[in-house]
Design an enzyme around this catalytic site. Structure first.
Site, PDB file in Angstrom:
ATOM      1  N   ASN A   1       0.894  -1.197   0.503  1.00  0.00           N
ATOM      2  CA  ASN A   1       0.179   0.370  -0.365  1.00  0.00           C
ATOM      3  C   ASN A   1       0.442   1.193  -0.254  1.00  0.00           C
ATOM      4  OD1 ASN A   1      -1.347   2.287   1.375  1.00  0.00           O
ATOM      5  ND2 ASN A   1      -3.150   0.650   1.656  1.00  0.00           N
TER       6      ASN A   1
ATOM      7  N   HIS B   1       1.037   6.331   1.547  1.00  0.00           N
ATOM      8  CA  HIS B   1       2.559   7.205   2.368  1.00  0.00           C
ATOM      9  C   HIS B   1       3.056   8.023   1.777  1.00  0.00           C
ATOM     10  CE1 HIS B   1       0.486   5.476   5.695  1.00  0.00           C
ATOM     11  NE2 HIS B   1       1.551   5.829   6.963  1.00  0.00           N
TER      12      HIS B   1
ATOM     13  N   HIS C   1      -5.722   3.841  -2.068  1.00  0.00           N
ATOM     14  CA  HIS C   1      -6.441   4.146  -1.188  1.00  0.00           C
ATOM     15  C   HIS C   1      -7.522   5.177  -1.783  1.00  0.00           C
ATOM     16  CE1 HIS C   1      -9.887   4.387   2.152  1.00  0.00           C
ATOM     17  NE2 HIS C   1     -10.120   5.485   1.465  1.00  0.00           N
TER      18      HIS C   1
ATOM     19  N   ARG D   1      -8.522   8.071  -1.719  1.00  0.00           N
ATOM     20  CA  ARG D   1     -10.038   9.050  -0.094  1.00  0.00           C
ATOM     21  C   ARG D   1     -11.027   9.732  -0.749  1.00  0.00           C
ATOM     22  NH1 ARG D   1      -8.525   6.855   5.600  1.00  0.00           N
ATOM     23  NH2 ARG D   1     -10.182   8.648   5.997  1.00  0.00           N
TER      24      ARG D   1
ATOM     25  N   ARG E   1      -6.809  13.015   0.586  1.00  0.00           N
ATOM     26  CA  ARG E   1      -6.105  14.237   1.260  1.00  0.00           C
ATOM     27  C   ARG E   1      -4.118  13.281   1.262  1.00  0.00           C
ATOM     28  NH1 ARG E   1      -6.911  10.272   6.717  1.00  0.00           N
ATOM     29  NH2 ARG E   1      -9.294  11.131   6.414  1.00  0.00           N
TER      30      ARG E   1
ATOM     31  N   GLU F   1      -8.320   0.227  -3.060  1.00  0.00           N
ATOM     32  CA  GLU F   1      -9.502   0.809  -1.828  1.00  0.00           C
ATOM     33  C   GLU F   1     -10.303   1.686  -2.030  1.00  0.00           C
ATOM     34  OE1 GLU F   1      -7.464   1.110   1.906  1.00  0.00           O
ATOM     35  OE2 GLU F   1      -6.118  -0.739   1.842  1.00  0.00           O
TER      36      GLU F   1
ATOM     37  N   THR G   1      -8.075   3.349   7.527  1.00  0.00           N
ATOM     38  CA  THR G   1      -9.064   3.085   7.964  1.00  0.00           C
ATOM     39  C   THR G   1      -8.809   2.347   9.134  1.00  0.00           C
ATOM     40  OG1 THR G   1      -9.038   2.447   5.898  1.00  0.00           O
ATOM     41  CG2 THR G   1      -9.982   1.053   7.179  1.00  0.00           C
TER      42      THR G   1
ATOM     43  N   GLU H   1     -11.306  -9.121   3.590  1.00  0.00           N
ATOM     44  CA  GLU H   1      -9.803  -9.095   4.186  1.00  0.00           C
ATOM     45  C   GLU H   1     -10.344  -8.882   5.378  1.00  0.00           C
ATOM     46  OE1 GLU H   1      -7.719  -4.946   2.379  1.00  0.00           O
ATOM     47  OE2 GLU H   1      -6.756  -5.444   3.976  1.00  0.00           O
TER      48      GLU H   1
ATOM     49  N   HIS I   1      -3.420  -4.559   7.298  1.00  0.00           N
ATOM     50  CA  HIS I   1      -3.123  -3.405   8.629  1.00  0.00           C
ATOM     51  C   HIS I   1      -2.651  -3.677  10.179  1.00  0.00           C
ATOM     52  CE1 HIS I   1      -5.202   0.088  10.087  1.00  0.00           C
ATOM     53  NE2 HIS I   1      -5.799   0.502   9.328  1.00  0.00           N
TER      54      HIS I   1
HETATM   55  N1  PXP Z   1      -5.636  -3.345   4.407  1.00  0.00           N
HETATM   56  C1  PXP Z   1      -6.864  -1.811   4.256  1.00  0.00           C
HETATM   57  C2  PXP Z   1      -8.247  -1.689   4.528  1.00  0.00           C
HETATM   58  C3  PXP Z   1      -6.396  -0.506   4.736  1.00  0.00           C
HETATM   59  O1  PXP Z   1      -7.341   0.510   4.907  1.00  0.00           O
HETATM   60  C4  PXP Z   1      -4.924  -0.324   5.067  1.00  0.00           C
HETATM   61  C5  PXP Z   1      -4.631   1.113   5.384  1.00  0.00           C
HETATM   62  O2  PXP Z   1      -4.780   1.640   4.486  1.00  0.00           O
HETATM   63  C6  PXP Z   1      -3.792  -1.595   5.039  1.00  0.00           C
HETATM   64  C7  PXP Z   1      -4.369  -2.867   4.496  1.00  0.00           C
HETATM   65  C8  PXP Z   1      -2.364  -1.419   5.384  1.00  0.00           C
HETATM   66  O3  PXP Z   1      -2.366  -0.737   6.417  1.00  0.00           O
HETATM   67  P1  PXP Z   1      -0.574  -0.303   6.984  1.00  0.00           P
HETATM   68  O4  PXP Z   1      -0.516   0.588   6.262  1.00  0.00           O
HETATM   69  O5  PXP Z   1      -0.729  -0.559   8.841  1.00  0.00           O
HETATM   70  O6  PXP Z   1      -0.614  -1.273   6.616  1.00  0.00           O
END
Ligand code: PXP
Length: 243
Positions: free
Chosen positions: A7, A10, A43, A45, A49, A70, A101, A151, A191
């Site tokens: 992901n 960031h 993602h 949003r 952001r 996402e 999230t 997920e 997550h």
């Molecule tokens: N899965 C989902 C559905 C998420 O919303 C996120 C965060 O955007 C992640 C996984 C990844 O989480 P982390 O950034 O804590 O690894």
């Protein structure tokens, strides 16, 4: 072995901190792929952001790996996804004031809208996954709505204060996985996963994809994204076999 989708939200967050054009998440996606990642997760949003439509469009066109979008269950996002045609959409809850999230999607209460959104996405040739806490009723609702995958939210596992608590969370994840399997769904997880806590999760049999963001991007400040992706893949591989 489970697969890794990185992901890269960031990276866009850093760029947006200065409203400039660097670092570019498009470059980040290429680095993840060079490090061996099986997929890219972004993602988009509602408040834009971090990730922008331009980022998603270009990564979708250029990264020759699984693309997992996402998104919230809103009409503009459903329309956008139907045009973009990602390999997979992961439906997530979205609240403006949250940092990331937070909980899972409330699928029991929102079964009607979940079913309708899922039907429209599947019709466009997109696989649908729903991000949920490992609760049996939530799993069943996803199956009823026609989702191909779920997920499982690993945040409660990642935030466990003691080893015993963490073990209990792993058992919950396994129970939810079993119910999802019985209902013919694929099971992903994500997550809060990082290099220190991935082991018991990687050892769970049959999880298809891990979606990992913060942990990998945090390490990449020091090592670069290519190496950070590679190191996570190596751990997943090792712990899948070792348990
Ligand atoms: N899965 C989902 C559905 C998420 O919303 C996120 C965060 O955007 C992640 C996984 C990844 O989480 P982390 O950034 O804590 O690894």
């Amino acid at each position: 072995m489970s697969k890794l989708n990185v992901n890269i939200d960031h990276v866009a967050t850093i760029r947006q901190a200065r409203m400039t054009d660097e670092p570019d998440p498009v470059w980040a996606a290429a680095e993840c792929v060079l490090g061996g990642a099986h997929g890219i997760t972004m993602h988009l949003r509602e408040d834009r952001r971090h990730v922008q439509e331009r980022d998603v469009d270009i990564v979708r066109q250029t990264a020759a790996v699984k693309f997992n979008l996402e998104m919230a269950m809103t009409e503009p996002m459903v329309r956008y996804a139907r045009k973009l045609k990602p390999d997979q959409v992961t439906l997530v809850p979205e609240r403006r004031e949250e940092l990331t999230t937070e909980g899972g999607l409330e699928c029991v209460k929102n079964l009607k809208i979940l079913s309708s959104v899922t039907r429209r996405l599947v019709k466009a040739g997109i696989d649908v996954s729903a991000f949920i806490v490992p609760d049996i009723e939530q799993v069943k609702a996803c199956a009823r709505a026609g989702c191909q995958a779920i997920e499982l939210h690993t945040g409660p596992y990642a935030n466990a204060k003691t080893e015993r608590q963490a073990e209990r969370r792993v058992v919950e994840l396994m129970k939810a996985r079993d119910v999802a399997w019985d209902m013919g769904m694929i099971v992903h997880a994500g997550h809060g996963l990082n290099y220190r806590n991935i082991r018991p999760i990687a050892a769970i049999e049959g999880l298809e994809d891990f979606n990992i963001g913060h942990g990998i991007i945090a390490r990449s400040v020091f090592t670069g994204i290519r190496q950070a992706s590679r190191e996570m893949l190596d751990l997943i591989d090792k712990y899948t076999h070792l348990g």
